[in-house]
Design an enzyme around this catalytic site. Structure first.
Site, PDB file in Angstrom:
ATOM      1  N   ASP A 202       0.888  -1.135   0.001  1.00 50.85           N
ATOM      2  CA  ASP A 202       0.008  -0.093  -0.076  1.00 50.85           C
ATOM      3  C   ASP A 202       0.976   1.242  -0.084  1.00 50.85           C
ATOM      4  O   ASP A 202       1.532   1.504   1.055  1.00 50.85           O
ATOM      5  CB  ASP A 202      -0.972   0.032   1.255  1.00 50.85           C
ATOM      6  CG  ASP A 202      -2.091  -1.081   0.921  1.00 50.85           C
ATOM      7  OD1 ASP A 202      -2.293  -1.472   0.033  1.00 50.85           O
ATOM      8  OD2 ASP A 202      -2.639  -1.188   2.029  1.00 50.85           O
ATOM      9  N   GLU A 286      -9.649  -8.981   0.574  1.00 49.11           N
ATOM     10  CA  GLU A 286      -9.614 -10.339   0.813  1.00 49.11           C
ATOM     11  C   GLU A 286     -10.686 -11.087   1.706  1.00 49.11           C
ATOM     12  O   GLU A 286     -10.744 -10.361   2.747  1.00 49.11           O
ATOM     13  CB  GLU A 286      -8.360 -11.084   1.417  1.00 49.11           C
ATOM     14  CG  GLU A 286      -7.211 -10.824   0.179  1.00 49.11           C
ATOM     15  CD  GLU A 286      -5.628 -11.012   0.860  1.00 49.11           C
ATOM     16  OE1 GLU A 286      -4.749 -11.074  -0.031  1.00 49.11           O
ATOM     17  OE2 GLU A 286      -5.632 -10.809   1.744  1.00 49.11           O
ATOM     18  N   THR A 446      -3.642 -16.059  -3.804  1.00 47.55           N
ATOM     19  CA  THR A 446      -2.320 -15.372  -3.903  1.00 47.55           C
ATOM     20  C   THR A 446      -1.227 -16.355  -3.564  1.00 47.55           C
ATOM     21  O   THR A 446      -1.390 -17.565  -3.404  1.00 47.55           O
ATOM     22  CB  THR A 446      -2.417 -14.231  -3.106  1.00 47.55           C
ATOM     23  OG1 THR A 446      -2.215 -14.690  -1.650  1.00 47.55           O
ATOM     24  CG2 THR A 446      -3.424 -13.100  -3.209  1.00 47.55           C
ATOM     25  N   GLU A 484      -2.729 -15.099  -8.220  1.00 46.86           N
ATOM     26  CA  GLU A 484      -2.067 -13.619  -8.358  1.00 46.86           C
ATOM     27  C   GLU A 484      -0.610 -14.130  -7.781  1.00 46.86           C
ATOM     28  O   GLU A 484      -0.533 -14.831  -6.785  1.00 46.86           O
ATOM     29  CB  GLU A 484      -2.683 -12.649  -7.516  1.00 46.86           C
ATOM     30  CG  GLU A 484      -4.081 -12.066  -8.120  1.00 46.86           C
ATOM     31  CD  GLU A 484      -4.806 -11.031  -7.307  1.00 46.86           C
ATOM     32  OE1 GLU A 484      -4.008 -10.517  -6.218  1.00 46.86           O
ATOM     33  OE2 GLU A 484      -5.780 -10.982  -7.553  1.00 46.86           O
ATOM     34  N   LEU A 487       3.696 -10.866  -4.097  1.00 41.46           N
ATOM     35  CA  LEU A 487       4.968  -9.814  -3.910  1.00 41.46           C
ATOM     36  C   LEU A 487       5.207  -9.359  -5.144  1.00 41.46           C
ATOM     37  O   LEU A 487       5.327 -10.086  -6.243  1.00 41.46           O
ATOM     38  CB  LEU A 487       6.173 -10.236  -2.784  1.00 41.46           C
ATOM     39  CG  LEU A 487       5.715 -10.731  -1.672  1.00 41.46           C
ATOM     40  CD1 LEU A 487       6.793 -11.103  -0.813  1.00 41.46           C
ATOM     41  CD2 LEU A 487       4.856  -9.209  -0.728  1.00 41.46           C
TER      42      LEU A 487
END
Length: 580
Positions: A202, A286, A446, A484, A487
């Protein structure tokens, strides 16, 4: 002088990048990385042990979670010059990328996995305009030329409905979606009902709508709360899902009204440009509790996190569940012996392997209630989403967190505090997959890029084993699986892992299926550096080929290398046109 694509994307992502000097042979020119977009370093007492392998040595070597890859190399002079002109004149140039047929990896086997690229978090500004239009336009054109299927963008609740309940401003998103359509890119639109800021990656702060914040100030129990009374305002507590606490509406009604307004405003793009709606259901979008908040240093990797069930609405539900179970004394509070955010499982009576409370009758009751509350939350929102977008031509998806640390322990403590009732003796992902299957939703997961040996072995991290468990659960529930990377990664090692994982080829058998899509994290200055871009373009080509191509590895490598080069002519032509 026009800025290079790297600089324009840097401005777009909020990351300063120094101008390149005329010396293209210098190895000292690097981009400046915004530290806010990286994982925080683990505690100094944590020792990360990395095993060496005999695999091909890709450059650069992958980072250990949660560290971020360093900036890699400098940009070649010719590509840099081309990017400058390309970014300046792109609006006047026709698309020259290789066109792909859409296809449907969800309905066909062995035909490849479409790649989407996640956009910067601040693609739309606080003033509801597209951030750095020229840079955005140039980057979308470059992605299209690379063969990317589309983009993923956050549609922030805190931007669109910021000022007043029921008042929506779609300005910046309308323009951004039209840009995507212009370049022939599909869009995965994320209904982001969470706050941006305080989580991994973020780089900007976008709070919840102002009027929601005002209601939280009046009633702090609308926010998730831990046992120490610490409030977390990333996402409204699911304990108040069905209570009219937001100016006469329930949170679920607010989410539904937002999605309905989005549908009505962009109905002309649904099913064509907008092909997927990912419904945010918790922190970072999520389906989970905010059990490991990085903000203000509360949690550090690889801590176990903490249960988030101490607001009055959650406690009221816990009390009712305990009474139904005939154990009223269990309903007064959550576990009091589960340690704090940065403990390890064996440091706590509740999570330790021998005699831990998680494996007791009380533990089974509490964890069953805690995880069911999360499943019910997802079920409620998906019911609304399915009804709203029915027959619109879009798919619905939900993102699940890849919590891979302490996976090798019996209790799987970090997964439990996040709401996933997954232990050595219980599959916590099958119930989630079954819930999604009931609504025809996609299971988006993820940490697809991670390998077990890259992670801190002291913390018994096992992302590969976790991904395999999730894949088997989705296959059993007959729900599509998308992925996905957790990182930012630009190295060949990560790309190879994604290629392998997306094929769903576990133990030499995948049943012929593949992931339905993969979303690459994320568009930023580093992606557009020459070496990273070359690897990325080759990676996209290989993903599109799929495992049904029936080609030897050498042939695939040759074609991928050739494909990298055919994305450059449009850039060179733009550079020549600008210098005339």
């Amino acid at each position: 002088m026009a800025l290079s694509m790297t600089h324009q994307i840097g401005a777009l992502a909020g990351t300063p990048v120094p101008l390149e000097t005329g010396n293209t042979n210098s190895t000292e020119t690097t981009a400046t990385v915004c530290a806010a977009s990286a994982w925080k370093s683990p505690a100094s007492s944590l020792r990360c042990k990395v095993q060496k392998t005999d695999a091909v040595d890709f450059s650069p070597s992958p980072p250990m979670s949660p560290c971020r890859s360093p900036v890699l190399g400098s940009t070649r002079g010719d590509l840099s010059v081309a990017c400058r002109a390309f970014a300046t004149e792109v609006e006047a140039l026709p698309a020259r990328g290789v066109e792909y047929s859409r296809g449907s990896a969800q309905d066909k086997k062995g035909e490849g996995v479409p790649v989407y690229v996640m956009m910067p978090l601040d693609s739309v500004t606080m003033n509801n305009t597209v951030n750095r239009r020229k840079a955005m336009n140039a980057s979308l054109q470059a992605l299209k030329s690379a063969g990317v299927e589309g983009i993923m963008m956050d549609v922030w609740w805190g931007l669109v409905e910021r000022e007043a309940a029921g008042s929506y401003n779609w300005g910046g998103y309308a323009e951004l979606l039209e840009m995507a359509k212009k370049h022939g890119l599909k869009v995965q639109a994320v209904m982001s009902f969470h706050q941006c800021g305080g989580n991994v990656g973020d780089s900007v702060t976008i709070p919840l709508p102002k009027w929601v914040g005002e209601e939280i100030n009046k009633d702090p129990d609308l926010a998730y709360t831990d046992q120490w009374g610490r409030r977390n305002c990333e996402y409204l507590s699911l304990g108040c899902d069905t209570i009219p606490v937001l100016k006469g509406r329930t949170p679920v009604q607010c989410y539904a009204d937002f999605m309905r307004a989005f549908r009505d405003n962009f109905k002309h793009l649904l099913g064509d440009t907008i092909v997927e709606i990912q419904v945010g259901m918790g922190p970072a979008g999520e389906l989970r509790y905010p059990s490991y908040p990085e903000q203000n240093g509360i949690w550090r990797f690889p801590g176990i996190g903490a249960f988030q069930c101490y607001d009055k609405y959650m406690l009221s539900s816990l009390k009712a569940a305990a009474e139904v179970a005939g154990k009223s004394k269990w309903g007064s509070t959550g576990p009091t012996d589960a340690g704090e955010y940065n403990k390890w499982p064996e440091d706590t009576p509740f999570f330790r392997k021998e005699g831990g409370g998680w494996n007791s009758s009380y533990g089974e009751f509490f964890l069953g209630w805690y995880s069911q509350m999360l499943l019910d939350h997802g079920d409620r929102i998906l019911m609304s989403a399915k009804s709203i977008f029915e027959n619109s031509g879009v798919k619905i998806s939900v993102k699940i967190a890849g919590i891979h640390w302490h996976y090798g322990t019996r209790s799987h403590a970090p997964e439990l505090t996040a709401g996933y009732y997954n232990t050595r003796f219980r599959d916590g992902y099958l119930p989630i997959a079954q819930m999604l299957a009931r609504h025809g939703a996609i299971f988006n997961f993820t940490c697809i890029e991670m390998r077990d040996h890259e992670q801190p072995q002291d913390a018994l991290c096992a992302p590969e084993k976790l991904v395999k468990q999730v894949a088997l659960a989705t296959q059993k529930a007959k729900v599509p699986l998308a992925g996905e990377n957790a990182l930012p990664r630009y190295d060949g090692c990560a790309h190879e892992q994604i290629l392998q994982t997306s094929s769903l080829n576990f133990d030499g058998n995948s049943g012929g299926s593949e992931m339905c899509a993969f979303t690459y994290l994320r568009m930023n200055p580093q992606l557009f550096q020459a070496d990273n871009w070359s690897r990325f373009v080759g990676f996209v080509k290989k993903m599109k080929e799929g495992k049904g191509a029936n080609k030897c590895r050498e042939q695939v490598e040759r074609e991928a290398e050739h494909f990298v080069h055919i994305t450059e002519p449009s850039m060179h032509e733009a550079a020549v046109a600008l210098m005339r």
